[in-house]
Design a protein around this motif. Structure first.
Motif, PDB file in Angstrom:
ATOM      1  N   UNK A 124       0.820  -1.208   0.000  1.00  0.00           N
ATOM      2  CA  UNK A 124       0.000   0.000   0.000  1.00  0.00           C
ATOM      3  C   UNK A 124       0.856   1.260   0.000  1.00  0.00           C
ATOM      4  N   UNK A 125       1.932   1.258   0.757  1.00  0.00           N
ATOM      5  CA  UNK A 125       2.788   2.437   0.789  1.00  0.00           C
ATOM      6  C   UNK A 125       3.446   2.704  -0.555  1.00  0.00           C
ATOM      7  N   UNK A 126       3.780   1.654  -1.266  1.00  0.00           N
ATOM      8  CA  UNK A 126       4.491   1.808  -2.533  1.00  0.00           C
ATOM      9  C   UNK A 126       3.570   1.828  -3.745  1.00  0.00           C
ATOM     10  N   UNK A 127       2.244   1.726  -3.500  1.00  0.00           N
ATOM     11  CA  UNK A 127       1.313   1.618  -4.632  1.00  0.00           C
ATOM     12  C   UNK A 127       1.750   0.482  -5.550  1.00  0.00           C
ATOM     13  N   UNK A 128       1.934  -0.687  -4.959  1.00  0.00           N
ATOM     14  CA  UNK A 128       2.533  -1.811  -5.655  1.00  0.00           C
ATOM     15  C   UNK A 128       1.686  -2.362  -6.786  1.00  0.00           C
ATOM     16  N   UNK A 129       2.342  -3.147  -7.626  1.00  0.00           N
ATOM     17  CA  UNK A 129       1.672  -3.787  -8.760  1.00  0.00           C
ATOM     18  C   UNK A 129       1.220  -5.185  -8.361  1.00  0.00           C
ATOM     19  N   UNK A 130       0.005  -5.527  -8.788  1.00  0.00           N
ATOM     20  CA  UNK A 130      -0.505  -6.874  -8.520  1.00  0.00           C
ATOM     21  C   UNK A 130       0.135  -7.912  -9.434  1.00  0.00           C
ATOM     22  N   UNK A 131       0.513  -7.488 -10.626  1.00  0.00           N
ATOM     23  CA  UNK A 131       1.055  -8.416 -11.623  1.00  0.00           C
ATOM     24  C   UNK A 131       2.311  -7.804 -12.231  1.00  0.00           C
ATOM     25  N   UNK A 132       3.341  -8.629 -12.404  1.00  0.00           N
ATOM     26  CA  UNK A 132       4.547  -8.223 -13.139  1.00  0.00           C
ATOM     27  C   UNK A 132       4.711  -9.161 -14.332  1.00  0.00           C
ATOM     28  N   UNK A 133       4.845  -8.576 -15.502  1.00  0.00           N
ATOM     29  CA  UNK A 133       5.086  -9.330 -16.735  1.00  0.00           C
ATOM     30  C   UNK A 133       6.523  -9.098 -17.166  1.00  0.00           C
TER      31      UNK A 133
END
Length: 780
Positions: A52-61
């Motif tokens: 949440x702090x980093x506004x992370x990505x749910x998926x990495x391609x």
């Protein structure tokens, strides 16, 4: 009902101070519980916090190298997908190997700008971000990767890339360390991440690079569908690997079961302590109004009206306090310095926020209502005016021990303070007050036990199954005796124990465990034995708690497993503390394994360092002594290298201290009111106002001291059992709990006693200034 409302209104106007204290006490307790809930969410969900702090990505391609990958134009349509909220990248990447001081680790170098991306933003924990003003080749390392390499900002690492023209080696300057919500580095299981500028990557790998793009979704439940659409849009032939948030969460949060269960127990216990504290304040206020209740009965109030009046009044106090505490926590909590403020600021974005914000105040108000109902029922039984003198408890006479103490010229302040604390107005009530105050102190002691247990993972790793600080592997195995002798000649190395590790199948082939061969009969490995003894003879072994639970066996039994297609039967002579693989590990000697495989050679050497030796310097010395052919790895920290759990425990102790302070203030106020006649009588027989005030302070200090001694003793015993029970449930095994330093426990008791004395100063001054003419009713 109208008469009840009029009485409630009149009572509030008459006792404004008591009403304000009741509301503020409820607000303080509710705020403390909400802060504790925020801290628990902050510590137990490390991946969620970082995500949440980093506004992370749910998926990495991750795209293929070279022209077969994808570029910015190819990924632009991804942002238009209904499931995608934001796109991070694409970023050019290159696989490489980092090395420093003989320690090697795989890394994926990711080119990014001088400004971190808005989505999937690395969170700096040390140093700074990349800048274009620095002419050096800079890199920011992911935290677990940096810890593995012992790399800190200001140091250098050697990077090696394999390109079309052969390997390229350069030196990178570490300028920062960052956290990310992506899968963390694990030796042999996954590469870490390093961020550098695009021009730096051009110099390192001008041609052979890949691409990575991150997708932040609107709904995490749409992950599988979003992956399908993204792969279809880009083309499956361009995708080399897909990483989802589930894997990252399992990777980062899979080792937090012990902390999670301990913190959950803390939350329930804190709620209980808070309810006891507020209920005590309610009972004290109702007991202090016994005279008013008797008058109400005399003028015609029925017991039902009295009960309804107190219920309405104190439920109003509880609801007002809950609303005030909740509003203050949500509005001002984020401004609290340190980890508490950070936890409150992040809390709204963590799962479970809304249930906690609504559930904690509601449950607390219900508990207060239950306590108020019992006290109000007792208030309804108060007799009318003819028995009004029973509103004040009957004082007990001075005991024979007290009279002998006064006869030996012991300070009357101490004797009378002791009597006020433990015998007057009643022993049962005094013991109950001491027990209520001891409850939050006991919970603080449990928090200190957990603090000390987590601290030993760093200060005394051998006690938790980490006797070897370093592991050395060589590309070309050498004779065991020669390799051990060469390693033991390195300064700082006390012992080099040969070892090997294999996966094994349990009977029925329903689960996989780990079989280790460590040491020999002449050079045994120092296992952390919690039960039984270490293996010394043929076919003897020790096992972790997780393996014992899996197989349903105990120490002293024989177990059978299959290793490489051949059976292995071992006699379990002890239980060891095993922080790896959920405790599903069985360890024996290399001699036992060689009985079935005579050609078995050690796959690694576990280095036990001398006391005070620096693992980092020793690793560099080992690399130099082996000519750079050895791979030196630091043994994984069972606590994950995290200071957050210990910080949360410290904050929880502060929350419990606030609850204890509320209980202490209630006890002091109740004690002064119940002993008002005694104190006036003492003044009448010749005690000075200073001595009367000293009696009040002494009584409060002795009560706090008794509660501190009782709470510390119970908390130490309970904390030890709780930590060991939770460790056993997670497979680590009982025997890891560690009691705090006696000096720390002594400081806690001294602080509780001093707080009791200081909190009693103001009531003591008021009591000392009290004149007989001020309260004639108290002399009846």
């Amino acid at each position: 009902m109208r008469a009840t409302w009029r009485w409630v209104h009149s009572d509030l106007r008459t006792h404004r101070g008591e009403a304000l204290f009741a509301v503020l006490a409820s607000a303080g307790v509710i705020a403390s519980l909400l802060l504790a809930a925020a801290l628990l969410g902050y510590a137990v969900s490390p991946w969620q916090r970082v995500f949440q702090q980093s506004q992370g990505s749910h998926v990495w391609l991750h795209g293929r190298e070279g022209r077969e990958g994808f570029d910015a134009a190819a990924v632009a349509p991804l942002a238009a997908l209904d499931e995608v909220a934001a796109v991070s990248g694409p970023f050019r990447t290159a696989a490489a190997t980092l090395e420093t001081g003989g320690t090697r680790a795989g890394v994926v170098l990711r080119a990014t700008g001088a400004r971190p991306p808005d989505t999937a933003r690395p969170l700096l924990t040390e140093g700074r971000w990349l800048t274009t003003d620095d002419p050096r080749d800079q890199v920011v390392l992911e935290r677990t990767l940096a810890r593995t390499l012992w790399a800190e900002p200001g140091e250098t690492v050697t990077v090696t890339l394999t390109g079309r023209r052969g390997p390229t080696t350069r030196t990178l300057h570490v300028v920062g360390v960052a956290e990310t919500a992506e899968p963390r580095y694990r030796a042999g299981q996954g590469d870490g991440v390093g961020w550098l500028l695009p021009e730096t990557l051009d110099r390192l790998a001008p041609a052979a690079t890949g691409q990575s793009v991150g997708l932040r979704l609107k709904d995490a439940d749409d992950t599988d569908y979003a992956v399908q659409r993204a792969v279809t849009l880009l083309g499956a032939e361009r995708i080399d690997q897909v990483t989802t948030w589930q894997r990252a969460k399992a990777d980062l949060g899979g080792d937090d079961r012990l902390l999670g269960q301990i913190f959950a127990a803390f939350g329930l216990a804190a709620l209980l302590a808070a309810a006891v504290a507020v209920a005590g304040a309610v009972r004290a206020r109702i007991r202090g109004q016994a005279g008013d209740i008797a008058v109400l009965k005399a003028v015609g109030f029925t017991p039902g009206q009295v009960i309804r009046g107190f219920l309405l009044q104190h439920l109003g106090f509880a609801v007002a306090g809950a609303a005030l505490g909740t509003a203050a926590t949500l509005a001002c909590g984020r401004w609290i310095p340190g980890r508490v403020g950070a936890a409150v600021a992040l809390w709204p974005r963590l799962p479970g926020h809304r249930p906690a914000v609504t559930g904690v105040p509601v449950v607390a108000v219900l508990l207060i209502a239950a306590a108020t109902a019992l006290a109000a029922w007792r208030a309804g039984r108060v007799p009318p005016v003819p028995a009004a003198r029973q509103a004040h408890p009957v004082a007990r006479p001075l005991s024979a021990l007290g009279r002998r103490a006064l006869g030996r010229r012991l300070s009357p302040v101490l004797v009378l303070g002791w009597r006020s604390a433990f015998t007057a107005p009643g022993r049962a009530r005094a013991l109950g007050a001491t027990a209520r105050l001891a409850l939050p102190i006991a919970l603080m002691t449990v928090a200190l036990v957990a603090w000390s247990t987590l601290g030993q993972f760093r200060t005394d790793p051998a006690r938790v199954g980490r006797a070897a600080a370093l592991t050395v592997r060589t590309a070309e195995p050498r004779p065991a005796a020669a390799a051990a002798a060469a390693l033991e000649a390195v300064p700082g190395v006390a012992d080099a124990v040969p070892g090997a590790e294999f996966p094994a199948l349990v009977p029925g082939q329903t689960a996989t465990i780990t079989l280790r061969g460590l040491g020999t009969a002449d050079d045994p490995y120092p296992h952390a034995i919690a039960e039984g003894r270490a293996p010394t003879g043929p076919d003897e072994a020790v096992a972790g708690q997780g393996l014992l639970d899996l197989l349903g066996v105990r120490v002293g039994e024989w177990v059978r497993m299959t290793v490489g297609g051949r059976p292995q039967i071992l006699h379990l002579v002890g239980r060891s503390i095993e922080p790896d693989h959920g405790g599903r590990v069985v360890s024996t000697t290399l001699d036992t394994l060689r009985d079935g495989a005579p050609d078995l050679r050690p796959a690694f050497h576990a280095l036990v360092l001398r006391p005070g030796a620096d693992p980092r310097r020793t690793a560099a010395a080992v690399a130099a002594a082996t000519g750079g052919d050895a791979e030196v790895r630091a043994t994984a920290d069972p606590a994950g290298g995290e200071d957050a759990p210990r910080g949360v425990l410290a904050a929880l102790a502060a929350v419990l201290a606030l609850i204890a302070l509320v209980e202490l203030l209630t006890l002091i106020g109740t004690g002064v009111r119940d002993r008002a006649r005694d104190l006036l009588a003492l003044r009448a027989i010749g005690l000075t106002p200073r001595q009367i005030g000293a009696v009040v302070v002494t009584a409060a200090a002795l009560t706090a001291l008794a509660a501190a001694v009782l709470g510390t003793a119970l908390g130490a015993a309970l904390g030890h059992r709780l930590v060991d029970a939770e460790a056993a449930a997670t497979g680590l095994g009982a025997g890891v709990a560690r009691l705090p330093d006696p000096l720390l426990l002594g400081t806690l008791m001294l602080a509780a006693t001093a707080t009791g004395a200081l909190a009693a100063l103001a009531p003591a001054v008021r009591t000392a200034r009290h004149r007989l003419a001020d309260s004639p009713g108290e002399t009846f």
